[in-house]
Every structure is written in structure tokens, then in C-alpha cells.
Write a protein that holds these residues in place. Structure first.
Motif, PDB file in Angstrom:
ATOM      1  N   UNK A 114      14.155  57.193  62.008  1.00 44.60           N
ATOM      2  CA  UNK A 114      14.273  56.660  60.644  1.00 44.60           C
ATOM      3  C   UNK A 114      13.717  55.244  60.616  1.00 44.60           C
ATOM      4  N   UNK A 115      12.621  55.071  59.872  1.00 35.57           N
ATOM      5  CA  UNK A 115      12.002  53.740  59.785  1.00 35.57           C
ATOM      6  C   UNK A 115      12.850  52.809  58.904  1.00 35.57           C
ATOM      7  N   UNK A 116      12.472  51.548  58.892  1.00 36.87           N
ATOM      8  CA  UNK A 116      13.254  50.537  58.179  1.00 36.87           C
ATOM      9  C   UNK A 116      12.929  50.428  56.698  1.00 36.87           C
ATOM     10  N   UNK A 117      13.559  49.455  56.071  1.00 35.15           N
ATOM     11  CA  UNK A 117      13.422  49.175  54.642  1.00 35.15           C
ATOM     12  C   UNK A 117      12.006  48.689  54.326  1.00 35.15           C
ATOM     13  N   UNK A 118      11.415  49.231  53.263  1.00 32.65           N
ATOM     14  CA  UNK A 118      10.059  48.841  52.828  1.00 32.65           C
ATOM     15  C   UNK A 118       9.044  49.006  53.958  1.00 32.65           C
ATOM     16  N   UNK A 119       9.275  50.019  54.783  1.00 31.36           N
ATOM     17  CA  UNK A 119       8.382  50.321  55.898  1.00 31.36           C
ATOM     18  C   UNK A 119       7.861  51.742  55.704  1.00 31.36           C
ATOM     19  N   UNK A 120       7.349  52.342  56.775  1.00 34.34           N
ATOM     20  CA  UNK A 120       6.817  53.705  56.650  1.00 34.34           C
ATOM     21  C   UNK A 120       6.700  54.345  58.029  1.00 34.34           C
TER      22      UNK A 120
ATOM     23  N   UNK B  80      10.386  56.694  52.002  1.00 36.02           N
ATOM     24  CA  UNK B  80       9.997  56.252  50.656  1.00 36.02           C
ATOM     25  C   UNK B  80       9.978  57.448  49.700  1.00 36.02           C
ATOM     26  N   UNK B  81       9.817  58.638  50.273  1.00 35.13           N
ATOM     27  CA  UNK B  81       9.850  59.902  49.524  1.00 35.13           C
ATOM     28  C   UNK B  81       8.972  59.879  48.273  1.00 35.13           C
ATOM     29  N   UNK B  82       7.844  59.181  48.378  1.00 33.64           N
ATOM     30  CA  UNK B  82       6.902  59.161  47.254  1.00 33.64           C
ATOM     31  C   UNK B  82       7.349  58.302  46.087  1.00 33.64           C
ATOM     32  N   UNK B  83       8.533  57.670  46.184  1.00 35.97           N
ATOM     33  CA  UNK B  83       9.027  56.841  45.080  1.00 35.97           C
ATOM     34  C   UNK B  83       9.966  55.763  45.625  1.00 35.97           C
ATOM     35  N   UNK B  84       9.373  54.692  46.143  1.00 35.86           N
ATOM     36  CA  UNK B  84      10.154  53.591  46.713  1.00 35.86           C
ATOM     37  C   UNK B  84      11.100  52.990  45.678  1.00 35.86           C
ATOM     38  N   UNK B  85      10.697  52.992  44.407  1.00 33.95           N
ATOM     39  CA  UNK B  85      11.498  52.326  43.361  1.00 33.95           C
ATOM     40  C   UNK B  85      12.902  52.911  43.238  1.00 33.95           C
ATOM     41  N   UNK B  86      13.060  54.189  43.614  1.00 33.97           N
ATOM     42  CA  UNK B  86      14.380  54.832  43.491  1.00 33.97           C
ATOM     43  C   UNK B  86      15.078  55.001  44.840  1.00 33.97           C
ATOM     44  N   UNK B  87      14.667  54.211  45.832  1.00 36.69           N
ATOM     45  CA  UNK B  87      15.271  54.286  47.160  1.00 36.69           C
ATOM     46  C   UNK B  87      16.760  53.933  47.114  1.00 36.69           C
ATOM     47  N   UNK B  88      17.581  54.721  47.785  1.00 36.68           N
ATOM     48  CA  UNK B  88      18.992  54.363  48.019  1.00 36.68           C
ATOM     49  C   UNK B  88      19.380  54.895  49.398  1.00 36.68           C
TER      50      UNK B  88
ATOM     51  N   UNK C  35       1.621  47.315  52.122  1.00 34.89           N
ATOM     52  CA  UNK C  35       0.919  46.037  52.049  1.00 34.89           C
ATOM     53  C   UNK C  35       0.806  45.474  50.646  1.00 34.89           C
ATOM     54  N   UNK C  36       1.764  45.796  49.781  1.00 29.04           N
ATOM     55  CA  UNK C  36       1.751  45.255  48.405  1.00 29.04           C
ATOM     56  C   UNK C  36       3.186  45.254  47.866  1.00 29.04           C
ATOM     57  N   UNK C  37       3.363  44.593  46.735  1.00 25.75           N
ATOM     58  CA  UNK C  37       4.692  44.546  46.120  1.00 25.75           C
ATOM     59  C   UNK C  37       4.931  45.771  45.263  1.00 25.75           C
ATOM     60  N   UNK C  38       6.149  46.318  45.372  1.00 25.38           N
ATOM     61  CA  UNK C  38       6.533  47.491  44.589  1.00 25.38           C
ATOM     62  C   UNK C  38       7.899  47.246  43.958  1.00 25.38           C
ATOM     63  N   UNK C  39       8.140  47.827  42.765  1.00 19.65           N
ATOM     64  CA  UNK C  39       9.440  47.633  42.127  1.00 19.65           C
ATOM     65  C   UNK C  39      10.540  48.449  42.816  1.00 19.65           C
ATOM     66  N   UNK C  40      11.722  47.850  42.910  1.00 21.22           N
ATOM     67  CA  UNK C  40      12.886  48.555  43.454  1.00 21.22           C
ATOM     68  C   UNK C  40      14.019  48.466  42.435  1.00 21.22           C
ATOM     69  N   UNK C  41      14.604  49.611  42.121  1.00 25.70           N
ATOM     70  CA  UNK C  41      15.690  49.666  41.139  1.00 25.70           C
ATOM     71  C   UNK C  41      16.946  48.976  41.665  1.00 25.70           C
ATOM     72  N   UNK C  42      17.705  48.362  40.747  1.00 26.50           N
ATOM     73  CA  UNK C  42      18.974  47.723  41.122  1.00 26.50           C
ATOM     74  C   UNK C  42      19.987  48.757  41.618  1.00 26.50           C
ATOM     75  N   UNK C  43      19.738  50.036  41.342  1.00 27.90           N
ATOM     76  CA  UNK C  43      20.592  51.109  41.870  1.00 27.90           C
ATOM     77  C   UNK C  43      20.707  51.037  43.382  1.00 27.90           C
ATOM     78  N   UNK C  44      19.674  50.485  44.021  1.00 29.98           N
ATOM     79  CA  UNK C  44      19.710  50.342  45.482  1.00 29.98           C
ATOM     80  C   UNK C  44      20.933  49.519  45.891  1.00 29.98           C
TER      81      UNK C  44
END
Length: 215
Positions: free
Chosen positions: A7-13, A39-47, A130-139
Motif C-alpha cells: 500500500x503506497x502512501x498519501x498522494x503517491x502511486x 488513488x482509484x482514478x479519483x484522488x479527490x474522493x480519497x478516504x 507531479x501536480x496539484x489535485x483537489x482533495x475533499x474535506x471528507x478525507x
């Protein structure tokens, strides 16, 4: 037979340096290592909950024992998986993100956290892309539901943590191991990335997982 999942780390791959290093070392001993993309194709909804569900779906259908190797937030997720699923028989945690929110949110600062709550999304630098992506506060709200005090299942656990870690201080792992006699903690001369000690880490994993020596 054991089933191994990394299992890789946060904001990694799965393409991170650690994941690739581990993949190559497993290949050399002809052992399969699964590395799901959390990241499951949608980092923004990561929890953490989503990661647990995703990784549990990778477990073999039979009762084959599973060994989880988790890095940082992947390490924290691995610990919760082991608590929940008896199929997990062994844990290797690399700089596990114990106390993740307390360490990470303090770096963000109160204003930034308030803005995140109000706007629902915060731009996070994603190392894997290698770029900024939005992450939901649900995290954050999801992570707050998890308490490390429940992590009491006594299974063989190896923690490897760098003494110069600026992201998750080594005290977090020391405290975790101190209260759990089944945990072995190895302190390394490294930072959160552990890049300079991968050979030492592999030796420790090789011993801990009781892999046969290859000629």
C-alpha cells in the motif's frame, strides 16, 4: 503460500520509488507483490475507508494468509485492515502515519483548514502525478472516525521508521510499539522517504517474512 500486497502512501502511486524498489525485490525472489493504485482514478474522493474497502477486495477468496506492506498512510491503512480482517497475518509498516491528522493539519494551519471546510476542497500536491489535485474535506472527517487505540490485534508486526522523519516523527512509532509487545520497531538513519535505506529495509523484510535464501 502467502499473499503480499503493498500500500503506497498519501498522494503517491504504485510508481513511487519505494513501490518500484519493493516490486523489483519481490520479483527477484519470484514472489508476486500486488500494488493497487489507492488513488482509484479519483484522488479527490480519497478516504481511509475507501482504501480499506479497495484493498480488502484484493484479498484471495480462500483463506490464504495476507501480508500487508504499507508506506506512511498506506501503513496506517494496513494496520486498520489487520484489525478488521483475520486473513491479514503479518504487517510491515514503513514510516506508518500514526497520528496523521495531528501531524499534517498542524502544518496546514487553522486558516487553511477553515478554508478547506468552507470550500469543501483543498489543492494538494500529488507526488504521483507531479501536480496539484483537489482533495475533499471528507478525507478529514473520515480519518477522524478512526482511533489508533483500537489497533490491538496481536499479529507479527515490523515497523521501520527513520529517525530524521519530518513528516511523521519517529515518536509516533515508538509510542505505538511501546504499548504493543508483538511489534518490532527498527529505527533507521533516514527521513520519511527512507530512500537511502531500502537495502536495510529489504533485509529486515526478508528475515521477518521468512523468505528462503536465494542462491
Amino acid at each position: 503460500m502467502n499473499h503480499y500486497i503493498y500500500l503506497h502512501g498519501f498522494a503517491s502511486s504504485p510508481k513511487s520509488a519505494k513501490a518500484q524498489d519493493m516490486s523489483e525485490r519481490f520479483a527477484q525472489i519470484q514472489t508476486k507483490l500486488k500494488i493497487p493504485d489507492l488513488n482509484a482514478g479519483d484522488f479527490s474522493q480519497l478516504t481511509i475507508t475507501r482504501q480499506i474497502t479497495q484493498v480488502a477486495a484484493e484479498f484471495p477468496d480462500d483463506s490464504t494468509p495476507v501480508t500487508l506492506i504499507g508506506s506512511s498512510l498506506g501503513g496506517l491503512t494496513s494496520a486498520y485492515l489487520a484489525q478488521q480482517y483475520p486473513q491479514v497475518q503479518r504487517l510491515v509498516l514503513l514510516a506508518p502515519a500514526f497520528g496523521f491528522l495531528s501531524h499534517w493539519l498542524t502544518k496546514l494551519g487553522d486558516k487553511e483548514i477553515q478554508r478547506w471546510q468552507q470550500e469543501k476542497y483543498l489543492m494538494i500536491h500529488h507526488y504521483g502525478q507531479g501536480r496539484s489535485l483537489p482533495l475533499s474535506y471528507n478525507f478529514v472527517t473520515d480519518t477522524e472516525q478512526y482511533s489508533e487505540e483500537i489497533l490491538q490485534r496481536p499479529i507479527p508486526t515490523l515497523i521501520l521508521h527513520g529517525k530524521q522523519d519530518q513528516v511523521i516523527p519517529i515518536t509516533a512509532s515508538r509510542e505505538f510499539a511501546r504499548l504493543r509487545p508483538w511489534v518490532e520497531l527498527i529505527e533507521l538513519d533516514s527521513d520519511h522517504g527512507l530512500g537511502n535505506v531500502m537495502a536495510e529495509i529489504w533485509q529486515a523484510i526478508h528475515r521477518f517474512c521468512q523468505f528462503q535464501q536465494t542462491s
